[in-house]
Write a protein that holds these residues in place. Structure first.
Motif: not given
Length: 122
Positions: A15-35
């Motif tokens: 899901i970290g890769a998904i978050a990075y693909w979704y928005d490389p600049k905000n991937w950490k925030k999006y990783y937490l949402i996916l988590l």
């Protein structure tokens, strides 16, 4: 062992890769949402017993049911709000991961038929 590693790799690392693909600049925030979409597994507390090795959660648990899962996929496709869309992507990916686990589990079961994978879905 490999099945468990793949399952948790998909749930927590991929899901970290998904978050990075979704928005490389905000991937950490999006990783937490996916988590946070892992909270969908709270529906397991309604099962009796709560944990049963060899049970496929797809079609068994309320938020993993054939009535709810299509909404995750439709939301991932049609919702325009960026955060809600990501939540739906996370939920849909969670169901895909659990479904892979079910296929793997039934593939090792000699007395099981492929139809058992789908018995609660259709």
């Amino acid at each position: 062992m490999l099945q468990t590693l793949v399952h948790y790799f998909l749930h927590f690392i991929f899901i970290g890769a998904i978050a990075y693909w979704y928005d490389p600049k905000n991937w950490k925030k999006y990783y937490l949402i996916l988590l946070a979409t892992m909270l969908v597994d709270l529906d397991h507390v309604f099962a009796d017993p709560i944990f049963m090795p060899g049970r496929c959660g797809i079609g068994y648990h309320p938020l993993h049911s054939e009535y709810i899962i299509p909404f995750y996929f439709l939301g991932a496709i049609f919702i325009k709000h960026r955060i809600l869309k990501l939540v739906m992507i996370g939920l849909a990916f969670h169901m895909i991961t659990d479904f892979i686990d079910c296929l793997w589990m039934y593939g090792k079961c000699e007395e099981c038929s492929v139809g058992e994978v789908f018995k609660n879905i259709f």
